[in-house]
Design a protein around this motif. Structure first.
Motif, PDB file in Angstrom:
ATOM      1  N   SER A   1       0.840  -1.181   0.000  1.00  0.00           N
ATOM      2  CA  SER A   1       0.000   0.000   0.000  1.00  0.00           C
ATOM      3  C   SER A   1       0.884   1.243   0.000  1.00  0.00           C
ATOM      4  O   SER A   1       2.048   1.185   0.387  1.00  0.00           O
TER       5      SER A   1
ATOM      6  N   TYR B   1       0.828   5.541   0.914  1.00  0.00           N
ATOM      7  CA  TYR B   1       0.151   6.641   1.590  1.00  0.00           C
ATOM      8  C   TYR B   1       0.862   7.945   1.221  1.00  0.00           C
ATOM      9  O   TYR B   1       2.086   8.031   1.290  1.00  0.00           O
TER      10      TYR B   1
ATOM     11  N   TYR C   1      -3.603   3.885  -0.681  1.00  0.00           N
ATOM     12  CA  TYR C   1      -3.895   3.295  -1.983  1.00  0.00           C
ATOM     13  C   TYR C   1      -3.301   1.895  -2.022  1.00  0.00           C
ATOM     14  O   TYR C   1      -2.107   1.711  -1.800  1.00  0.00           O
TER      15      TYR C   1
ATOM     16  N   ASN D   1      -4.034  13.865  -6.211  1.00  0.00           N
ATOM     17  CA  ASN D   1      -4.922  14.228  -5.098  1.00  0.00           C
ATOM     18  C   ASN D   1      -4.160  14.938  -3.989  1.00  0.00           C
ATOM     19  O   ASN D   1      -4.660  15.887  -3.381  1.00  0.00           O
TER      20      ASN D   1
ATOM     21  N   LYS E   1      -2.867   9.102  -9.633  1.00  0.00           N
ATOM     22  CA  LYS E   1      -4.041   9.670  -8.960  1.00  0.00           C
ATOM     23  C   LYS E   1      -3.718  10.028  -7.519  1.00  0.00           C
ATOM     24  O   LYS E   1      -4.134  11.073  -7.007  1.00  0.00           O
ATOM     25  N   CYS E   2      -2.950   9.178  -6.848  1.00  0.00           N
ATOM     26  CA  CYS E   2      -2.535   9.428  -5.468  1.00  0.00           C
ATOM     27  C   CYS E   2      -1.755  10.734  -5.367  1.00  0.00           C
ATOM     28  O   CYS E   2      -2.015  11.571  -4.491  1.00  0.00           O
TER      29      CYS E   2
ATOM     30  N   ALA F   1      -2.973   4.340 -10.577  1.00  0.00           N
ATOM     31  CA  ALA F   1      -3.393   4.610  -9.197  1.00  0.00           C
ATOM     32  C   ALA F   1      -2.394   5.520  -8.494  1.00  0.00           C
ATOM     33  O   ALA F   1      -2.782   6.410  -7.732  1.00  0.00           O
TER      34      ALA F   1
ATOM     35  N   SER G   1      -5.671   7.814   4.293  1.00  0.00           N
ATOM     36  CA  SER G   1      -6.417   7.176   3.211  1.00  0.00           C
ATOM     37  C   SER G   1      -5.412   6.648   2.196  1.00  0.00           C
ATOM     38  O   SER G   1      -4.941   7.394   1.327  1.00  0.00           O
TER      39      SER G   1
ATOM     40  N   ASP H   1      -3.989  -0.160  -4.783  1.00  0.00           N
ATOM     41  CA  ASP H   1      -3.860  -0.552  -6.182  1.00  0.00           C
ATOM     42  C   ASP H   1      -2.426  -0.340  -6.639  1.00  0.00           C
ATOM     43  O   ASP H   1      -1.946   0.802  -6.703  1.00  0.00           O
TER      44      ASP H   1
END
Length: 389
Positions: A199, A201, A209, A223, A219-220, A216, A207, A211
């Motif tokens: 994962s 972070y 990720y 954001n 996108k992480c 992904a 929250s 994926d």
């Protein structure tokens, strides 16, 4: 002759044997919880630096009535702060009436050399800082699907659009026989509410990720960058002292806007050799093992966290408060990393040639602290404030 601690334990047993009535504390088999907690477990041997203890009894903090003891109980701790001028490991425990707490081991190490001076700010009027996102990777050599994330991170870091936007730190916490296992900050995964491996972070946002693919991760990062604007910049001066086995750094934070800042520093090591478990690729569904991309070696582990010096509490690694810094002003904090012996890059010995540091600042967004900027620095070098062109 029996030690004080042994006698106290015998007293507790004797009281139980004669049939004292248990106290109901809500289903804990009639037992009161008694816990000793230290704000840190490594201190310097200067007699000033110390570990401050908090004593909990039945969920409440005790402010009096207890005593702190060292080792076999022949010596006591004055007040609730333990200091020492002798190097070594000291067992600290508390007594409250007939109750005995857990034991906390405090390591007393050599006082580090003085930190270097801060780098000179060659553009003191500027505050248009470059901003980067901290990506914390939770992984381990026993995690068979973690190679998927290793491939995805390689794609991200070699991407022209994203490679310079991030700094990656890898927390090896999946299996303890991992040569890169993060013994010195085992609660980092709990602090981040990690529920699975692999994962990622971003900026210590809980929250995460899971994926493990390039899309992904993009996108992480997007954001994280969109959540807030850059609030400050970081300049770092670092010195490596081989004989004393220390890296000492000065971290200077310059505010773009007036706000409260926290600062933290992590020690990383690259090129740690460790046999990586590899599972069949779930995306192919053919039973074929996950294959490394060109430039990826699953058995060579980079960006691995050795020390995470930013622990505000067991559930918060966002750093140490610098207070409110006015826009255009600076504040500094020194860090000292006591190194393990120079060796082959294992859990017991670190390869000093492959060590480096990262420093980050955190700011509060709503009720939560997030990393707002991060920089990386050699173990023996400096990084100036980086401004946008």
């Amino acid at each position: 002759m029996k030690t004080l601690k042994t006698l106290a334990l015998l007293l507790v047993g004797a009281l139980a044997f004669v049939g004292c009535e248990p106290v109901d504390n809500g289903g804990n088999d009639g037992k009161k919880s008694f816990m000793l907690v230290a704000d840190k477990t490594t201190i310097y041997d200067n007699g000033i630096d110390g570990a401050t203890f908090t004593v909990y009894y039945d969920g409440l903090i005790l402010t009096e009535g207890y005593e702190l003891y060292i080792g076999d109980g022949a010596e006591m701790v004055a007040g609730n702060k333990f200091t020492s001028t002798t190097q070594g490991t000291f067992e600290i425990w508390a007594a409250y009436g007939a109750a005995i707490s857990n034991t906390v081991n405090v390591n007393v190490v050599a006082t580090p050399p003085a930190a270097p001076a801060a780098p000179e700010d060659t553009n003191p009027s500027k505050t248009n800082f470059v901003r980067r996102t901290l990506l914390t990777q939770f992984t381990g050599t026993g995690c068979g699907y973690c190679p998927l994330m290793m491939n995805a991170l390689h794609q991200l870091l070699t991407s022209p659009a994203y490679g310079d936007k991030v700094v990656v730190a890898a927390a090896h916490l999946f299996n303890e026989n991992d040569p890169a296992y993060l013994y010195e900050a085992q609660t980092l995964d709990n602090a981040m509410s990690v529920t699975g491996f692999p994962s990622i972070y971003s900026d210590l946002d809980k929250s995460g990720y899971g994926d493990a693919n390039f899309a992904a991760l993009k996108k992480c990062v997007d954001n994280a960058q969109a959540r807030t604007t850059v609030k400050g910049g970081i300049a770092v001066a670092s010195e490596y002292h081989a004989e004393e086995e220390y890296i000492v750094i000065n971290a200077t934070v310059k505010a773009k806007e007036t706000t409260e800042f926290r600062v933290g520093a992590w020690l990383l090591e690259d090129k740690i050799s460790g046999k990586q478990e590899v599972y069949p690729d779930p995306y192919k569904g053919t039973g074929e093992l996950i294959q490394p991309l060109e430039g990826v070696d699953f058995n060579s582990h980079n960006n691995t966290i050795r020390l995470a010096d930013s622990k505000a509490s067991n559930t918060d690694f966002s750093g140490y408060s610098l207070g409110v810094i006015e826009a255009g002003k600076t504040a500094s904090r020194d860090f000292a990393f006591k190194l393990k012996a120079n060796g082959n890059g294992s859990a017991a010995k670190w390869n000093h040639d492959n060590l480096r540091v990262i420093v980050f600042i955190s700011t509060k967004e709503g009720s939560k602290w997030y990393v707002n900027n991060v920089v990386k620095c050699p173990k023996d070098g400096s990084v100036d404030f980086e401004y946008e062109n």
